[in-house]
Design an enzyme around this catalytic site. Structure first.
Site, PDB file in Angstrom:
ATOM      1  N   ASN A  11     -56.997  -8.765 -26.835  1.00 45.58           N
ATOM      2  CA  ASN A  11     -57.770  -8.027 -25.832  1.00 45.58           C
ATOM      3  C   ASN A  11     -57.386  -8.608 -24.471  1.00 45.58           C
ATOM      4  O   ASN A  11     -57.878  -9.665 -24.085  1.00 45.58           O
ATOM      5  CB  ASN A  11     -59.266  -8.195 -26.119  1.00 45.58           C
ATOM      6  CG  ASN A  11     -60.129  -7.454 -25.115  1.00 45.58           C
ATOM      7  OD1 ASN A  11     -59.614  -6.753 -24.244  1.00 45.58           O
ATOM      8  ND2 ASN A  11     -61.440  -7.622 -25.224  1.00 45.58           N
ATOM      9  N   LYS A  13     -58.011  -7.515 -21.619  1.00 49.80           N
ATOM     10  CA  LYS A  13     -59.036  -7.271 -20.590  1.00 49.80           C
ATOM     11  C   LYS A  13     -58.358  -6.814 -19.289  1.00 49.80           C
ATOM     12  O   LYS A  13     -57.332  -6.146 -19.341  1.00 49.80           O
ATOM     13  CB  LYS A  13     -59.912  -8.514 -20.409  1.00 49.80           C
ATOM     14  CG  LYS A  13     -60.453  -9.021 -21.756  1.00 49.80           C
ATOM     15  CD  LYS A  13     -61.533 -10.045 -21.643  1.00 49.80           C
ATOM     16  CE  LYS A  13     -61.975 -10.465 -23.043  1.00 49.80           C
ATOM     17  NZ  LYS A  13     -63.081 -11.385 -23.057  1.00 49.80           N
ATOM     18  N   HIS A  95     -67.371  -3.505 -26.794  1.00 51.13           N
ATOM     19  CA  HIS A  95     -67.133  -4.915 -26.455  1.00 51.13           C
ATOM     20  C   HIS A  95     -68.317  -5.456 -25.659  1.00 51.13           C
ATOM     21  O   HIS A  95     -68.950  -4.713 -24.896  1.00 51.13           O
ATOM     22  CB  HIS A  95     -65.839  -5.042 -25.636  1.00 51.13           C
ATOM     23  CG  HIS A  95     -65.471  -6.473 -25.441  1.00 51.13           C
ATOM     24  ND1 HIS A  95     -65.976  -7.220 -24.406  1.00 51.13           N
ATOM     25  CD2 HIS A  95     -64.698  -7.310 -26.174  1.00 51.13           C
ATOM     26  CE1 HIS A  95     -65.510  -8.461 -24.511  1.00 51.13           C
ATOM     27  NE2 HIS A  95     -64.733  -8.535 -25.571  1.00 51.13           N
ATOM     28  N   GLU A  97     -68.530  -7.096 -23.052  1.00 47.98           N
ATOM     29  CA  GLU A  97     -68.463  -6.867 -21.605  1.00 47.98           C
ATOM     30  C   GLU A  97     -68.840  -5.433 -21.263  1.00 47.98           C
ATOM     31  O   GLU A  97     -69.440  -5.166 -20.218  1.00 47.98           O
ATOM     32  CB  GLU A  97     -67.071  -7.254 -21.076  1.00 47.98           C
ATOM     33  CG  GLU A  97     -66.926  -8.772 -21.036  1.00 47.98           C
ATOM     34  CD  GLU A  97     -65.572  -9.309 -21.428  1.00 47.98           C
ATOM     35  OE1 GLU A  97     -64.574  -8.591 -21.319  1.00 47.98           O
ATOM     36  OE2 GLU A  97     -65.519 -10.481 -21.857  1.00 47.98           O
ATOM     37  N   GLU A 165     -68.289 -10.633 -32.597  1.00 44.35           N
ATOM     38  CA  GLU A 165     -67.978 -11.499 -31.457  1.00 44.35           C
ATOM     39  C   GLU A 165     -69.280 -12.014 -30.840  1.00 44.35           C
ATOM     40  O   GLU A 165     -69.892 -11.332 -30.000  1.00 44.35           O
ATOM     41  CB  GLU A 165     -67.223 -10.717 -30.388  1.00 44.35           C
ATOM     42  CG  GLU A 165     -65.902 -10.160 -30.861  1.00 44.35           C
ATOM     43  CD  GLU A 165     -64.987  -9.875 -29.681  1.00 44.35           C
ATOM     44  OE1 GLU A 165     -63.982 -10.568 -29.542  1.00 44.35           O
ATOM     45  OE2 GLU A 165     -65.308  -8.991 -28.880  1.00 44.35           O
ATOM     46  N   GLY A 171     -64.941 -16.249 -24.172  1.00 46.88           N
ATOM     47  CA  GLY A 171     -64.445 -16.785 -22.899  1.00 46.88           C
ATOM     48  C   GLY A 171     -65.083 -18.099 -22.497  1.00 46.88           C
ATOM     49  O   GLY A 171     -64.953 -18.529 -21.357  1.00 46.88           O
ATOM     50  N   SER A 211     -63.213 -17.176 -28.259  1.00 40.36           N
ATOM     51  CA  SER A 211     -62.506 -18.441 -28.058  1.00 40.36           C
ATOM     52  C   SER A 211     -61.624 -18.846 -29.242  1.00 40.36           C
ATOM     53  O   SER A 211     -61.541 -20.026 -29.595  1.00 40.36           O
ATOM     54  CB  SER A 211     -63.495 -19.554 -27.693  1.00 40.36           C
ATOM     55  OG  SER A 211     -64.185 -19.227 -26.495  1.00 40.36           O
TER      56      SER A 211
HETATM   57  P1  PGA Z   1     -61.898 -14.855 -25.745  1.00 45.14           P
HETATM   58  O1  PGA Z   1     -62.332 -13.305 -25.741  1.00 45.14           O
HETATM   59  O2  PGA Z   1     -60.915 -15.035 -26.892  1.00 45.14           O
HETATM   60  O3  PGA Z   1     -61.285 -15.103 -24.420  1.00 45.14           O
HETATM   61  O4  PGA Z   1     -63.146 -15.663 -25.989  1.00 45.14           O
HETATM   62  C1  PGA Z   1     -62.541 -12.612 -26.931  1.00 45.14           C
HETATM   63  C2  PGA Z   1     -62.941 -11.181 -26.629  1.00 45.14           C
HETATM   64  O5  PGA Z   1     -63.645 -10.953 -25.638  1.00 45.14           O
HETATM   65  O6  PGA Z   1     -62.564 -10.257 -27.368  1.00 45.14           O
END
Ligand code: PGA
Length: 248
Positions: A11, A13, A95, A97, A165, A171, A211
């Site tokens: 992803n 982003k 997601h 976000e 997730e 993140g 992460s």
């Molecule tokens: P991250 O993000 O691996 O940076 O924690 C995962 C995601 O948002 O799908």
């Protein structure tokens, strides 16, 4: 190990530009990737066409979001029909976000899931609890409710990957431990078994995100109900190859 094909999504982003994504694509195109793993990269919508034209066909591409109707007066949105028109087969929906920064409701996510599947687009459907929900002991309630809304909009589960997730792990560098991930994945599979069918529970890939790194992916991948990953930060680095090959 199960017969479910291991699935690793990247992803990206809102990151990268043609130059840096072009370099990443070169790395992926020339890397030795486990054939037993399905790989899909989630590109920013403006680069979907560019990424699809450069990335080796053995790697899939996903949009990171889309709208719930084929076309119309919806300024700034893209539709599954447009995504398909660019030769792209997947979309990430729900997601955290999208849910928590852009305020998307369960209902809207459900409508998007239904329309994408009707449009023959594969869906990586994301769910996960916030830190305060985990601390209050409501993780199960939250992820079951989110899964129910998705499930109510799915007829054909062969085109759906469920991504667990935990919001507190995204993140933050705070990965769920293999036991924490396995516990929720096992419960989710149990929910699918109880509310849908054995066939769905046994075949749907439940992937973990939050992460994931080259350093922690092997231990997570060894869990019986962890069928892959959705990777944010590390998917922008050459380390993504190690994660793709976590079960090698
Ligand atoms: P991250 O993000 O691996 O940076 O924690 C995962 C995601 O948002 O799908």
């Amino acid at each position: 190990m199960s017969s479910r094909k291991f699935f690793v999504g990247g992803n990206w982003k809102m990151n990268g530009d043609k130059e840096s994504l072009g370099e990443l694509i070169m790395t992926l195109n020339t890397a030795s990737l486990n054939d037993e793993t399905e790989v899909v990269c989630g590109a920013p919508s403006i680069y979907l066409d560019y990424v699809r034209s450069k990335l080796d066909q053995r790697i899939g591409v996903a949009a990171q979001n889309c709208y719930k109707v084929p076309k119309g007066a919806f300024t700034g949105e893209i539709s599954p029909a447009m995504i398909k028109d660019c030769g792209i087969e997947w979309v990430i929906l729900g997601h955290s976000e999208r849910r928590h920064v852009f305020g998307e409701s369960d209902e809207l996510i459900g409508q998007k899931v239904a329309h994408c599947l009707e449009s023959d687009l594969g869906v990586i459907a994301c769910i996960g609890e916030k830190l305060e929900e985990r601390e209050a002991g409501t993780t199960e309630d939250v992820v079951f409710e989110q899964t129910k809304v998705i499930a109510d909009n799915v007829r054909d589960w062969t085109r759906v990957v469920l991504a667990y997730e935990p919001v507190w792990a995204i993140g933050t560098g705070k990965t769920a431990t293999p036991d924490q991930a396995q516990e929720v994945h096992e419960k989710l599979r149990g929910w699918l078994r109880e509310n849908l069918s054995d066939a769905v529970a046994d075949s749907v890939r439940i992937i973990y995100g939050g992460s994931v790194t080259g350093g922690n992916c092997k231990e997570l991948a060894a869990q019986p109900d962890v069928d892959g990953f959705l990777v944010g930060g590390a998917s922008l680095k050459p380390e993504f190859v190690e994660i793709i090959n976590a079960r090698s």
